[in-house]
Each structure stands twice: as C-alpha cells, then as structure tokens.
Write a protein that holds these residues in place. Sequence first.
Motif, mmCIF file in Angstrom:
data_model
loop_
_atom_site.group_PDB
_atom_site.id
_atom_site.type_symbol
_atom_site.label_atom_id
_atom_site.label_comp_id
_atom_site.label_asym_id
_atom_site.label_seq_id
_atom_site.Cartn_x
_atom_site.Cartn_y
_atom_site.Cartn_z
ATOM 1 N N ASP A 1 0.811 -1.135 0.016
ATOM 2 C CA ASP A 1 -0.049 0.011 -0.165
ATOM 3 C C ASP A 1 0.998 1.367 0.101
ATOM 4 O O ASP A 1 2.067 1.161 -0.274
ATOM 5 N N THR A 2 0.439 2.366 0.252
ATOM 6 C CA THR A 2 0.954 3.554 -0.046
ATOM 7 C C THR A 2 2.244 3.613 1.444
ATOM 8 O O THR A 2 2.028 2.868 2.472
ATOM 9 N N ASP A 3 2.883 4.567 1.320
ATOM 10 C CA ASP A 3 3.904 4.724 2.494
ATOM 11 C C ASP A 3 3.002 5.121 3.764
ATOM 12 O O ASP A 3 3.458 4.527 4.773
ATOM 13 N N GLN A 4 2.036 5.941 3.741
ATOM 14 C CA GLN A 4 1.294 6.501 4.711
ATOM 15 C C GLN A 4 0.533 5.318 5.598
ATOM 16 O O GLN A 4 0.307 5.113 6.826
ATOM 17 N N GLN A 5 0.466 4.216 4.485
ATOM 18 C CA GLN A 5 -0.365 3.020 5.374
ATOM 19 C C GLN A 5 0.888 2.028 5.757
ATOM 20 O O GLN A 5 0.287 0.612 5.832
ATOM 21 N N GLY A 6 2.003 2.191 5.537
ATOM 22 C CA GLY A 6 3.176 1.264 6.298
ATOM 23 C C GLY A 6 3.613 0.371 5.061
ATOM 24 O O GLY A 6 4.487 -0.510 5.383
#
Length: 321
Positions: free
Chosen positions: A121-126
């Motif tokens: 997933d995105t960096d924001q979601q790990g």
Amino acid sequence: MLHHAGADISEPMLFGLGQGIDFQYWDAPGPGRGTPMLTGRIGPALLSRNACSALGVDLRESRASDPEAARAAAAELLEGGHVVGVSVDIFYLDYFSSRSHFASHYIALYGLDGSFAHVVDTDQQGGAQTLPEDSLRRARDSGEGFLPSPNLQLYVERLPRRLTDDLDAVLREQIWSAVRSTAQRMVGDRGQRSGLGALRRAATEIADWKDVPDELVAGVGRFWRFAGTGGANFRRLYREFLTEARRRSGDATLDEAVDDFADVERQWDKAIELLMSYPAAVDRHGRLADVEARLTAIADAERSAFERLLTVATKRVGEPA
C-alpha cells in the motif's frame, strides 16, 4: 507493478506521464454526508492507463464475476510471476485506521498463501502489509463507498525492451507530450464537475457552508491533507514531476513551471490549514470567506501556470493531432 517488471520509474514521473493532476467535484455519495467529494486527480485506473500508454506498456484489466473467480484469477497471475493491482474498499483493510467506505483505492497484491494476502500500500499505510485473505476478499468485492469497482484487477505484460535498455531516452521523449495533454485539459472548459471550473464551484459553495457541522468542514481539510486525495499532495507530485523532467531533459524553460507549482502547493497548504482550524475560528463566516478567496486564487494561479506550460509544450512537440 512496473518496478517488479523491471522499470525503475519514480512515482512523480508516472504521475506526470499519467496526466494525473486535476480537480474533480463529486456530489455527496449518500445521506449523512454533508459535503461533496473533492479530489485533486483523475481516476487511478485512468492514470495507470495513461502512464502505460506513454511508456508503450500493455496494461491488462479484467473484472471477475464474484470473489471466488477474482481470487482464482489473481492466483493465476501471481503464479505467472506478475504483481496484481486490485481495487479495494479501505473499510475492509485490517491495517487501515479509517472506518469510512472509500472504494477508489488500489493496492499491489504480490502473494496469497491460503490464509493471508501480501500486499503493498502507500507509505502512509505502512507500505508492505499482510492481512487475512477474507479481509482482502471483502475489500475487493465491496460495492460501497466512492466509485466502487468490485473485483477489478490490473497487471502489466512484459515490458518493451527499450524501456529496460534505454529508459531515460523513453522518458525524455514522452515528457513534453504528457505536459501538453495535461495543460490543454486543465485550461479547457469542462463544466463544473472537472478541472478549474470545478475548483471555482467548490470555492463558491464552501463560502456557504455556514450550516455544515464544524467537524465536517474540518474533515474536508483533514481528508485533503492525510488521505492523499487533496490538492496540495497532487500539486507536490506534479512539481516533483516537473523537477525530474527538468533534470532529465535539461530544458531550462521548466524552471518557471517548477516555481509556479511550488507556489500553488503552498497556497493549497494554506487553504487546508484554514479548513482544519475552522472549528476554533471566532468568525466562522469570515473563515469560509477566506477559504473561498484562497481557492479562487489557486484556480487563477493554476490556470496561469498551465497556460504557460501549454505554450512551451506546444513549441516543443507541436499542436495535438
């Protein structure tokens, strides 16, 4: 997906080649939501199609009839060595903190082991995540939330040899064409649902949100900042695309555009701060008027920036066919 296939292309470059920047106004999706969905990009699948078309990559899309068929199709592609892009509703993703239905989200699936799914997933979601296969099944099959695409999946075929042998040349060849197409779309009149007309509509309507609950107004700002869907995030990506394009092409005319979008990005951040701090404002009516003025100024700045880009891009690659 492209990185796994052998093409090391940055996210900003893919965003720019995919002509991803936009502003879209979607009416509130259902009862209980007092504000529209306001997004700063084109649809994610369309972005992928545009980018792959520019790169000469064959992007395959399919939609299964039910969750079991979707799982079987994904497993077959994984067995064949592909990473699979899947459309999901974030509500059903175990690692997502949001408890809202939002179905216009994509993740990369790289493994299924019978119990768990392995995704990126995105960096924001790990980044890389592991979740129960049943959670992924429900997320893929959801028909709720914003723009659902149940059981849709994407993958890329083998890359053109030139994309791995001479990637820099391919990117240089495609940059100005993508810039021209994007700028032409952004300065065009597309009504009040898309583009700068939609941004001006949003500005005008936000000024009249005095009866909208404080937290919903602030929630629009939080959504723009933290959900990755608002103006500042995508203006930053476009600035980074133009910066990389300047470096790869050596074309100094891009310097002005980089500065333009750095300023636009700062203005978006200020508008977001005004919205997020709305509940604490003493003069809420005045605060909404400030947001309206800021968004209108952003629309003016974006039009000027894209008009200048269109003039330069047309000189570089000519008028569109």
